[in-house]
Design an enzyme around this catalytic site. Sequence first.
Site, PDB file in Angstrom:
ATOM      1  N   ARG A  46      28.856  14.012  24.646  1.00  0.00           N
ATOM      2  CA  ARG A  46      29.136  13.380  23.351  1.00  0.00           C
ATOM      3  C   ARG A  46      28.403  14.148  22.260  1.00  0.00           C
ATOM      4  NH1 ARG A  46      26.159   9.289  22.179  1.00  0.00           N
ATOM      5  NH2 ARG A  46      26.543   8.109  24.088  1.00  0.00           N
ATOM      6  N   TYR A  98      46.209   9.300   0.815  1.00  0.00           N
ATOM      7  CA  TYR A  98      46.817   9.079   2.137  1.00  0.00           C
ATOM      8  C   TYR A  98      46.669   7.596   2.536  1.00  0.00           C
ATOM      9  CZ  TYR A  98      47.254   9.229   7.220  1.00  0.00           C
ATOM     10  OH  TYR A  98      47.619   8.988   8.516  1.00  0.00           O
ATOM     11  N   ASP A 170      39.711  16.075   0.821  1.00  0.00           N
ATOM     12  CA  ASP A 170      40.663  16.061   1.942  1.00  0.00           C
ATOM     13  C   ASP A 170      41.576  17.263   1.730  1.00  0.00           C
ATOM     14  OD1 ASP A 170      42.798  15.676   3.662  1.00  0.00           O
ATOM     15  OD2 ASP A 170      42.830  13.495   3.424  1.00  0.00           O
ATOM     16  N   LYS A 195      47.182  18.395  11.672  1.00  0.00           N
ATOM     17  CA  LYS A 195      48.269  18.963  10.878  1.00  0.00           C
ATOM     18  C   LYS A 195      48.269  20.501  10.981  1.00  0.00           C
ATOM     19  CE  LYS A 195      48.490  14.593  10.019  1.00  0.00           C
ATOM     20  NZ  LYS A 195      47.868  13.942   8.863  1.00  0.00           N
TER      21      LYS A 195
END
Length: 381
Positions: A46, A98, A170, A195
């Site tokens: 992790r 978004y 972003d 994306k």
Amino acid sequence: MKFGTKAIHAGVAPDPSTGAIMTPIFQTSTYVQESPAKHKGYAYARGANPTRNALQASIAALENGRFGLCFSSGMGATDAVIKLLNPGDEVITTSDIYGGSYRMFTKVYEKYGIGFHFVDMTDVANIKPLLNAKTRLLWVETPSNPLMRVTDIGACCALAKTVGAMVAVDNTFASPYLQNPLDLGADIVMHSVTKYLGGHSDVVMGALVTNNEKIHQELAFIANSCGAVPGPQDSFLVLRGIKTLHLRMERHCFNGRKVAEYLRKHPKVGHVYWPGFEDHHNHAIAKKQMRDFGGMLSFTLKDDSTAKAVLLMESVQLFSLAESLGGVESLINHPASMTHASIPKAERVKNGLTDSLIRLSVGVEDAEDLLDDLAQALEKV
Ligand SMILES: *Cc1c(COP(=O)(O)O)cnc(C)c1O
């Protein structure tokens, strides 16, 4: 190093134990230690994984940043940034943000006492009256989704400095190939790696990049404490995707321009939202802060009804009707009922996101085939 060379080489090196040119997928949850206080930089996955580390270094290099962190989704990355804040802090952000970010800010974080102001940031004068001693963060999304509005990143950074606030951008729509917010003064860059960075519609992932060591340490602490980290297989897929980022983006930009120009001339098309047009509201700013205009665009039909928009989306054959963007294949999307359904209708329409709006993620197929597909679909509406 120039961008294309970085895309292929930054952050990666042949595996020292075998010479494997591709970064191995370290599919392990833990690492054997010599003694309780002694390990090779890896204790539990992790916290750190070598495949993920290589990817983080690669993405940081593409954004001209010193520190990169990957998360299990773009929203996981955004979540980590908001966790830097305390109750009472205020965030100023874009009104046509978004949908998932809007949902997280209003439905998850407002109840913890963090205040969010949504304004049209395309005119930076709208930001000034909201700045105060409690402002800790400006969350900028440019070009915005789905209306392709462009915000002046440098101007936002100058304003944020006056109250000591951070600026996070972003950068999903532009990708690091087209725009590098850290170079313009931003503190943090966020990506939905899902994306353009991944680029092949096969991974969900997020990333944050910063040059500020203190911010990086805090974000790394949050990533390890809260645990929204990606696995090594996904990290490998994105490392592989990034190797062709510059080639894909070149074609996305080329095809995006072809499609935008075609649609604008079509008698059945209403408005085309694409920052490459000289009469786009903030074209000059787009030209200043971006290297090209990308493969994302939205448009309406002259017959401005939901029914016609839906008929068009059902009539295309090469474009696939789907959420998401930035993959090699072209996608068509109905923001009002798909990607932006989580924004209340009144709020949506107020911001120009009408029921008939159609969004395209123009892929890297041959442009002529894409234009032919749009032509036959437009004939049916
Ligand atoms: C997709 C997207 C996100 C969310 O990223 P996920 O990887 O889906 O969690 C955030 N911002 C923008 C602009 C996006 O397109």
